[in-house]
Write a protein that holds these residues in place. Structure first.
Motif, PDB file in Angstrom:
ATOM      1  N   PRO A 188      -5.352 -22.591 -22.389  1.00 59.78           N
ATOM      2  CA  PRO A 188      -5.630 -21.437 -23.246  1.00 59.78           C
ATOM      3  C   PRO A 188      -6.418 -20.363 -22.505  1.00 59.78           C
ATOM      4  CG  PRO A 188      -6.137 -23.483 -24.386  1.00 59.78           C
ATOM      5  CD  PRO A 188      -5.901 -23.844 -22.957  1.00 59.78           C
ATOM      6  N   PHE A 189      -6.163 -19.122 -22.877  1.00 61.56           N
ATOM      7  CA  PHE A 189      -6.923 -17.975 -22.383  1.00 61.56           C
ATOM      8  C   PHE A 189      -7.907 -17.610 -23.487  1.00 61.56           C
ATOM      9  CE2 PHE A 189      -7.776 -13.507 -21.717  1.00 61.56           C
ATOM     10  CZ  PHE A 189      -7.869 -13.395 -20.338  1.00 61.56           C
ATOM     11  N   THR A 190      -9.214 -17.568 -23.183  1.00 57.79           N
ATOM     12  CA  THR A 190     -10.222 -17.474 -24.228  1.00 57.79           C
ATOM     13  C   THR A 190     -11.237 -16.359 -23.978  1.00 57.79           C
ATOM     14  OG1 THR A 190     -11.730 -19.034 -23.140  1.00 57.79           O
ATOM     15  CG2 THR A 190     -10.072 -19.961 -24.634  1.00 57.79           C
ATOM     16  N   ALA A 191     -11.887 -15.943 -25.045  1.00 57.09           N
ATOM     17  CA  ALA A 191     -13.085 -15.106 -25.002  1.00 57.09           C
ATOM     18  C   ALA A 191     -14.144 -15.801 -25.855  1.00 57.09           C
ATOM     19  CB  ALA A 191     -12.800 -13.703 -25.538  1.00 57.09           C
ATOM     20  N   THR A 192     -15.404 -15.700 -25.443  1.00 61.70           N
ATOM     21  CA  THR A 192     -16.508 -16.456 -26.038  1.00 61.70           C
ATOM     22  C   THR A 192     -17.135 -15.711 -27.213  1.00 61.70           C
ATOM     23  OG1 THR A 192     -16.992 -17.201 -23.786  1.00 61.70           O
ATOM     24  CG2 THR A 192     -18.613 -17.725 -25.486  1.00 61.70           C
ATOM     25  N   GLY A 193     -17.455 -16.439 -28.277  1.00 57.49           N
ATOM     26  CA  GLY A 193     -18.095 -15.832 -29.439  1.00 57.49           C
ATOM     27  C   GLY A 193     -19.449 -15.227 -29.115  1.00 57.49           C
ATOM     28  N   GLY A 194     -19.824 -14.197 -29.882  1.00 58.31           N
ATOM     29  CA  GLY A 194     -21.097 -13.509 -29.678  1.00 58.31           C
ATOM     30  C   GLY A 194     -22.293 -14.399 -29.981  1.00 58.31           C
ATOM     31  N   GLY A 195     -23.397 -14.123 -29.302  1.00 60.61           N
ATOM     32  CA  GLY A 195     -24.590 -14.952 -29.434  1.00 60.61           C
ATOM     33  C   GLY A 195     -25.403 -14.647 -30.680  1.00 60.61           C
ATOM     34  N   THR A 196     -26.065 -15.677 -31.180  1.00 58.77           N
ATOM     35  CA  THR A 196     -27.014 -15.533 -32.264  1.00 58.77           C
ATOM     36  C   THR A 196     -28.246 -16.355 -31.930  1.00 58.77           C
ATOM     37  OG1 THR A 196     -27.262 -15.606 -34.690  1.00 58.77           O
ATOM     38  CG2 THR A 196     -26.246 -17.504 -33.650  1.00 58.77           C
ATOM     39  N   GLY A 228     -17.203 -11.828 -26.966  1.00 55.61           N
ATOM     40  CA  GLY A 228     -16.649 -11.534 -25.655  1.00 55.61           C
ATOM     41  C   GLY A 228     -15.382 -10.717 -25.763  1.00 55.61           C
ATOM     42  N   GLN A 229     -15.196  -9.810 -24.816  1.00 54.84           N
ATOM     43  CA  GLN A 229     -14.047  -8.906 -24.832  1.00 54.84           C
ATOM     44  C   GLN A 229     -13.399  -8.929 -23.444  1.00 54.84           C
ATOM     45  OE1 GLN A 229     -13.305  -4.180 -25.799  1.00 54.84           O
ATOM     46  NE2 GLN A 229     -14.712  -5.331 -27.102  1.00 54.84           N
ATOM     47  N   ARG A 230     -12.118  -9.350 -23.408  1.00 51.67           N
ATOM     48  CA  ARG A 230     -11.391  -9.451 -22.145  1.00 51.67           C
ATOM     49  C   ARG A 230     -10.081  -8.680 -22.264  1.00 51.67           C
ATOM     50  NH1 ARG A 230     -10.998 -15.530 -20.255  1.00 51.67           N
ATOM     51  NH2 ARG A 230     -10.652 -14.481 -18.246  1.00 51.67           N
ATOM     52  N   THR A 231      -9.759  -7.906 -21.239  1.00 55.28           N
ATOM     53  CA  THR A 231      -8.560  -7.070 -21.314  1.00 55.28           C
ATOM     54  C   THR A 231      -7.966  -6.837 -19.932  1.00 55.28           C
ATOM     55  OG1 THR A 231      -7.662  -4.995 -22.195  1.00 55.28           O
ATOM     56  CG2 THR A 231      -9.839  -4.886 -21.137  1.00 55.28           C
ATOM     57  N   SER A 232      -6.660  -6.624 -19.910  1.00 58.46           N
ATOM     58  CA  SER A 232      -5.954  -6.232 -18.691  1.00 58.46           C
ATOM     59  C   SER A 232      -5.531  -4.772 -18.729  1.00 58.46           C
ATOM     60  CB  SER A 232      -4.696  -7.090 -18.522  1.00 58.46           C
ATOM     61  OG  SER A 232      -3.772  -6.825 -19.573  1.00 58.46           O
ATOM     62  N   TYR A 281     -34.273 -19.060 -44.506  1.00 55.61           N
ATOM     63  CA  TYR A 281     -33.807 -19.354 -43.159  1.00 55.61           C
ATOM     64  C   TYR A 281     -32.624 -20.311 -43.129  1.00 55.61           C
ATOM     65  CZ  TYR A 281     -38.337 -17.299 -42.436  1.00 55.61           C
ATOM     66  OH  TYR A 281     -39.415 -16.461 -42.492  1.00 55.61           O
ATOM     67  N   SER A 282     -31.598 -19.975 -43.862  1.00 55.02           N
ATOM     68  CA  SER A 282     -30.364 -20.738 -43.732  1.00 55.02           C
ATOM     69  C   SER A 282     -29.799 -20.509 -42.336  1.00 55.02           C
ATOM     70  CB  SER A 282     -29.352 -20.295 -44.794  1.00 55.02           C
ATOM     71  OG  SER A 282     -29.048 -18.928 -44.651  1.00 55.02           O
ATOM     72  N   GLY A 283     -29.001 -21.449 -41.847  1.00 53.82           N
ATOM     73  CA  GLY A 283     -28.590 -21.435 -40.459  1.00 53.82           C
ATOM     74  C   GLY A 283     -27.700 -20.270 -40.096  1.00 53.82           C
ATOM     75  N   THR A 284     -27.929 -19.727 -38.932  1.00 52.90           N
ATOM     76  CA  THR A 284     -27.060 -18.711 -38.372  1.00 52.90           C
ATOM     77  C   THR A 284     -26.045 -19.363 -37.444  1.00 52.90           C
ATOM     78  OG1 THR A 284     -28.583 -18.362 -36.551  1.00 52.90           O
ATOM     79  CG2 THR A 284     -28.821 -16.931 -38.455  1.00 52.90           C
ATOM     80  N   THR A 285     -24.964 -18.664 -37.182  1.00 51.37           N
ATOM     81  CA  THR A 285     -23.953 -19.205 -36.281  1.00 51.37           C
ATOM     82  C   THR A 285     -23.488 -18.150 -35.290  1.00 51.37           C
ATOM     83  OG1 THR A 285     -22.151 -18.649 -37.815  1.00 51.37           O
ATOM     84  CG2 THR A 285     -23.101 -20.858 -37.983  1.00 51.37           C
ATOM     85  N   ASN A 286     -23.114 -18.622 -34.100  1.00 52.17           N
ATOM     86  CA  ASN A 286     -22.452 -17.752 -33.143  1.00 52.17           C
ATOM     87  C   ASN A 286     -21.090 -17.336 -33.689  1.00 52.17           C
ATOM     88  OD1 ASN A 286     -24.603 -18.598 -31.497  1.00 52.17           O
ATOM     89  ND2 ASN A 286     -23.307 -18.689 -29.676  1.00 52.17           N
ATOM     90  N   GLY A 287     -20.548 -16.269 -33.117  1.00 55.10           N
ATOM     91  CA  GLY A 287     -19.181 -15.919 -33.438  1.00 55.10           C
ATOM     92  C   GLY A 287     -18.212 -16.954 -32.905  1.00 55.10           C
ATOM     93  N   GLY A 288     -17.033 -17.023 -33.500  1.00 57.19           N
ATOM     94  CA  GLY A 288     -16.017 -17.963 -33.055  1.00 57.19           C
ATOM     95  C   GLY A 288     -15.240 -17.433 -31.866  1.00 57.19           C
ATOM     96  N   ALA A 289     -14.847 -18.324 -30.975  1.00 56.16           N
ATOM     97  CA  ALA A 289     -14.024 -17.933 -29.827  1.00 56.16           C
ATOM     98  C   ALA A 289     -12.648 -17.475 -30.287  1.00 56.16           C
ATOM     99  CB  ALA A 289     -13.888 -19.100 -28.862  1.00 56.16           C
ATOM    100  N   SER A 290     -12.074 -16.523 -29.567  1.00 60.00           N
ATOM    101  CA  SER A 290     -10.676 -16.132 -29.745  1.00 60.00           C
ATOM    102  C   SER A 290      -9.878 -16.645 -28.558  1.00 60.00           C
ATOM    103  CB  SER A 290     -10.532 -14.610 -29.841  1.00 60.00           C
ATOM    104  OG  SER A 290     -11.039 -14.115 -31.051  1.00 60.00           O
TER     105      SER A 290
END
Length: 306
Positions: A100-108, A49-53, A82-91
């Motif tokens: 907190p002000f957050t952006a959501t990790g990318g989907g997998t 996720g990408q958030r900006t002002s 097929y080892s496990g995949t993970t979503n990106g981590g939130a910033s």
């Protein structure tokens, strides 16, 4: 987007009682990018996720004293068996409001197939992952067409990301990018969606490309990574862009799919603010034109306003 906090008796940290032990709150422009999602076999990873002002949006208020800054990690890619995949981590960043002000990790996509770990088959995230081609996803059977996986998981306005591309039988869809949706799998696999260009650091940089969709067997080729750092065939998303990992060509010899790129956070503050950043990997510079300070975080750390 509303300012998340203010300083004073009515503030969540009122009467100067800040988490960092005092100091002046500061209004800042921001660019907050989460870690990109990993690819899984032929499913391109979604961008974080990408958030900006910037430019011209509503600033957020950072607390006086120490503000904890979290730069999300990129998701880990899959490899046979097929080892496990993970979503990106939130910033995220702390704010003067205490929320907190957050952006959501990318989907997998973590599909449930023989030999694979169980898990959520949906690839929603800041941007959504592509669908997975011959393995299907979301309950869809093998070698069938499948729908897209949703972006903007945080439900923000404006949206923090876009949807991944659908699959067409054996070819995976491209992961969604910060600036546009991943394309559907065809021949070759779907391309990752484009990133988004921002000049908050003083020069335009494109970040947050979606990962390439992969192909099945020797007859089908992977697509391309999205502009802005999206991983190509089996490749990782670029570091500090929040880009998705690239899906691989899947065949009898196995595959290794790419991991997501790590996130990135920038604040643009008034020139007279008294700021410091840590650790030393992160930087505090001055834009020579307007004289504003630019605090850049490539790893998790602390921004102090004194």
């Amino acid at each position: 987007m509303p300012i998340l906090g203010s300083f004073g008796a009515s503030s969540a940290r009122g009467l100067g009682q800040t988490a960092g032990g005092g100091g002046a709150p500061v209004d800042v422009d921001y660019l907050v990018i989460a870690g990109g999602g990993a690819a899984h076999a032929k499913s391109g990873g979604g961008a974080g996720g990408q958030r900006t002002s910037f430019p011209g949006g509503t600033k957020i208020t950072l607390a006086g004293g120490d503000n904890a800054i979290v730069v999300g990690a990129g998701g880990s890619g899959a490899s046979q068996p097929y080892s496990g995949t993970t979503n990106g981590g939130a910033s995220s960043t702390e704010t003067d409001s205490g929320t907190p002000f957050t952006a959501t990790g990318g989907g997998t996509l973590n599909v449930s197939i023989p030999g694979a770990p169980g898990g959520n088959a949906q690839g929603a995230g800041g941007s959504g992952s592509g669908s997975n081609g011959s393995f299907g996803d979301g309950g869809r059977g093998p070698n069938t067409s499948g729908g897209m996986d949703n972006g903007n998981l945080g439900g923000f306005s404006p949206p923090e990301g876009t949807n991944g591309g659908s699959n067409t039988q054996a070819q995976g869809g491209g992961g969604g990018g910060a600036g546009g949706q991943g394309s559907a799998g065809g021949e070759p696999g779907g391309s990752g969606g484009p990133g988004s260009t921002n000049s908050i650091t003083g020069s335009p940089v494109n970040r947050g490309g979606g990962g390439a969709g992969g192909g099945h067997g020797s007859q089908f080729s992977p697509g391309g990574g999205g502009p802005g750092g999206g991983g190509g065939a089996g490749g990782n998303g670029s570091t500090n862009t929040g880009s998705g990992g690239g899906g691989a060509k899947n065949g009898p010899s196995g595959f290794t799919a790419g991991g997501g790129g790590s996130g990135f956070i920038v604040f643009r503050a008034p020139g007279d603010a008294s700021l410091a950043v840590s650790p030393g990997t992160n930087t505090l510079t001055t834009d020579p034109g307007p004289g504003e300070q630019i605090a850049t975080f490539t790893v998790s750390g602390t921004l102090t306003s004194s």
